[in-house]
Design a protein around this motif. Structure first.
Motif, short mmCIF file in Angstrom:
data_model
loop_
_atom_site.label_atom_id
_atom_site.label_comp_id
_atom_site.label_asym_id
_atom_site.label_seq_id
_atom_site.Cartn_x
_atom_site.Cartn_y
_atom_site.Cartn_z
N ALA A 5 52.89 21.64 36.28
CA ALA A 5 51.87 20.61 36.16
C ALA A 5 51.38 20.18 37.54
N LEU A 6 52.31 20.06 38.48
CA LEU A 6 51.93 19.68 39.84
C LEU A 6 51.08 20.76 40.50
N ARG A 9 47.65 20.69 39.13
CA ARG A 9 46.92 19.53 39.65
C ARG A 9 46.45 19.75 41.09
N ARG A 12 43.59 22.19 41.25
CA ARG A 12 42.33 21.59 40.82
C ARG A 12 41.76 20.68 41.91
N GLN A 13 42.64 19.88 42.51
CA GLN A 13 42.16 18.98 43.57
C GLN A 13 41.53 19.76 44.71
N ARG A 16 38.09 21.19 43.91
CA ARG A 16 37.02 20.18 43.87
C ARG A 16 36.59 19.76 45.26
N ASP A 17 37.48 19.95 46.24
CA ASP A 17 37.25 19.40 47.57
C ASP A 17 36.77 20.52 48.49
N ARG A 169 48.23 10.38 51.12
CA ARG A 169 47.28 9.80 50.17
C ARG A 169 47.95 9.54 48.83
N GLU A 170 48.87 10.44 48.49
CA GLU A 170 49.63 10.25 47.26
C GLU A 170 50.38 8.92 47.31
N SER A 173 47.57 5.75 47.63
CA SER A 173 46.75 5.51 46.45
C SER A 173 47.60 5.01 45.28
N THR A 175 49.63 6.78 43.56
CA THR A 175 49.98 7.82 42.59
C THR A 175 51.43 8.27 42.75
N LEU A 179 53.95 8.51 39.85
CA LEU A 179 54.61 9.79 39.64
C LEU A 179 56.11 9.58 39.49
#
Lengths: 339, 251
Positions: A5-6, A9, A12-13, A16-17, A169-170, A173, A175, A179
């Motif tokens: 799952a990580l 994720r 995907r991040q 997008r960047d 950032r994790e 933010s 998260t 988590l």
């Protein structure tokens, strides 16, 4: 399951960047190309001014591809030297050549001196030695020599920066807190990060390796698989070190502050500069720097064609450092959840 | 100890003499609290009073310096107990680059949900907080209220027995806030225990019982009405002020 799952994720991040992707994949290629352009240009022919009757010398100098300007008086030549039109002036004083160098750029002075030396010695051709090279050859440019170090350096630098900032950032933010409120193990977080970033660093390593050998034509005597392996190990070290150090930073700016402390000294000790002139005790500092081992192996593979047996110490050290940093990461996460 | 085992069967949370210090600052001072299953329990207190710390101790994210905590009869902290509760943190812990759906899928799979179960749970949680139409947007484009709602939906995903909500309705409009409170009420009827921190006073009155926290001490634990009666006032706000000052005069 949770590690997967990580990984999904993180992937995907990344996708997008676009800017971060560009930093990871294109920036190293750009800088390598620039470095090649700077250090691999044609050899410079020195501008030399001759004063007085020196026809024989002038001929010999032109054989060495120096560009010669004749002057009637030393003062006229001296003026040209001051104006930056000349690199050196030669006049004959008491039957011996007298040389004045411009001298503000040591590398120009050196190449000028080399040309002069060759020209003045060329009378005694019978004594000219035959030269053999163990590695490389007469055509090897300085870029071929420190290019392998640069490849390692960029893999290390960009991954360190990205991993540090993402993990920070994790935390900032919130998260990470969230988590850690799920049943994920601390080790699963570290492994997930290793795997997720690992995919991208592997792509980066392959891209850099392909580009520097195929496009930039860097000399490559060894096996490209070994080169990829070292690059990947170096990136993993950077990844684990970056995430570990991000625990000690409270903002992106503080991650940037690690660059002069962690990254720049490694660049100095990794073999970009010859360390033989340094105090032998200080030279030993390089043994604690991951980049030293990466650079050593990269040079070995690319210039001396070393196989896996010759670079195994470097492999063990880099793998060992990655494991140590990863374990420390798992411990550092205890600060946020004490189980 | 015997008291704890007597009540552990029907209590969701039993906390006994909890102390938590950060350095030489005592953030929680001798807190004892029992929350039965299916109760909607509100923690009320000014910011910095220790609400979030107490929540972290109950859920096992943090460890108490003294005292003990049981969650559903299990001594805390324990890794496996993290599966039993859904958590909504004070900050919206969302990944900005991901869509609402991807955020939900990520957290869902951390709780072991997958395939059709995950898809179904995502759909029902999203419709509960009115986000079904926005699931394919990146959360960076979400408003503050939408982020709050998505966080709530994520906390509900794995149908936990305990819901821990840290300031859940900040930035949510009154109509939706009412819907959410009605839904929380329905969940408690199904046996879900809910702990809510808030400083919205009219929300506090909707809780079954309230715990008033001030300077790390639990100054009152009772139903909202009983607290107002005890303080001899008509609103929770006044009760909080009067009980708080009474306490500090004594000490």
């Amino acid at each position: 399951m949770r590690i997967r799952a990580l990984v999904v994720r993180i992937t995907r991040q990344f996708l997008r960047d676009k800017r971060t992707l560009a930093l990871l994949f294109l920036a190293p290629l750009l800088i390598l190309s620039l470095t090649k352009l700077v250090f691999d240009g044609n050899t410079v022919s020195p501008e030399i001014g001759l004063v007085g009757p020196t026809a024989a010398l002038s001929e010999k100098l032109e054989e060495q591809q120096a560009s010669i300007t004749l002057f009637d008086s030393f003062d006229a030549a001296d003026k040209a030297l001051h104006d930056g039109d000349l690199d050196a002036i030669i006049q004959i004083v008491d039957g011996k050549p007298d040389i004045t160098l411009e001298g503000s750029d040591p590398s120009v002075s050196r190449s000028t001196q080399l040309v002069l030396q060759k020209a003045l010695q060329s009378g005694a051709q019978d004594l000219a030695p035959t030269v053999h090279y163990l590695y490389g050859g007469p055509d090897m440019a300085s870029f071929d020599s420190f290019g392998p170090v640069l490849i390692g350096f960029f893999s290390f630098f960009f991954v360190f920066l990205l991993a540090g900032v993402s993990f920070l950032r994790e935390r900032t933010s919130g998260t990470l807190e969230r988590l850690l409120a799920t049943p994920i193990r601390r080790s699963e977080i570290v492994l997930g990060y290793l795997a997720g970033f690992g995919i991208f660093t592997l792509i980066q390593a392959s891209l850099i390796a392909w580009y520097s050998v195929q496009v930039l034509g860097m000399s490559m005597s060894g096996n490209i698989v070994n080169m990829l392996l070292i690059n990947l190990l170096l990136s993993l070290t950077a990844l684990t070190l970056g995430t570990l150090l991000s625990s000690f930073a409270s903002s992106e700016f503080q991650i940037i502050q690690f660059i002069p402390i962690i990254i720049v000294p490694q660049a100095f000790f990794s073999g970009l500069f010859n360390l033989d002139a340094m105090n032998p005790v200080l030279q030993k500092l390089s043994y604690i720097m991951p980049l030293y081992y990466g650079a050593d192996a990269m040079r070995g593979i690319m210039i001396r064609g070393e196989g896996i047996g010759d670079i195994q110490l470097d492999i063990y050290v880099l793998a060992g450092l990655s494991i140590i940093f990863a374990l420390l990461n798992v411990v550092a996460l205890k600060k946020h959840r004490r189980m | 100890m015997t008291k704890a085992t007597e009540t552990s069967a029907d209590s969701a949370i039993i906390a006994q003499h909890i102390v938590r210090r950060f350095g030489d600052r005592t953030v929680l001072d001798d807190i004892s609290l029992t929350v039965p299953r299916g109760e909607l329990f509100g923690l009320l207190g000014p910011s910095g009073s220790g609400k979030t710390t107490l929540i972290k101790l109950i859920t096992g994210i943090d460890r108490a310096d003294a005292g003990n905590i049981q969650l559903f009869g299990e001594p805390m902290p324990q890794l496996k107990m993290l599966q039993t509760f859904g958590y909504m943190a004070q900050s919206d812990a969302l990944y900005q680059e991901l869509t609402g759906k991807e955020n939900m899928a990520f957290y869902g799979s951390l709780y072991g949900l997958k395939g059709k179960v995950l898809a179904d749970r995502m759909q029902s949680a999203a419709s509960l907080v009115n986000l079904t139409d926005h699931l394919d947007k990146q959360t960076s484009a979400y408003s503050g209220g939408m982020k709050r709602r998505l966080s709530l939906a994520i906390a509900l995903l794995h149908e936990p027995q305990l819901l821990v909500l840290d300031e859940p309705t900040v930035g949510i409009d009154p109509v939706l806030r009412k819907t959410i409170w009605n839904e929380l009420r329905t969940l408690t009827e199904k046996g879900v225990t809910i702990i809510v921190t808030t400083h919205v006073m009219d929300e506090a009155e909707k809780c079954d019982r309230l715990g008033l926290i001030r300077d790390g001490k639990l100054i009152a634990v009772d139903t909202p009405v009983a607290i107002m009666v005890q303080a001899g006032v008509h609103t929770i706000e006044e009760a909080f002020i009067s009980l708080g000052s009474e306490r500090s005069e004594h000490s």
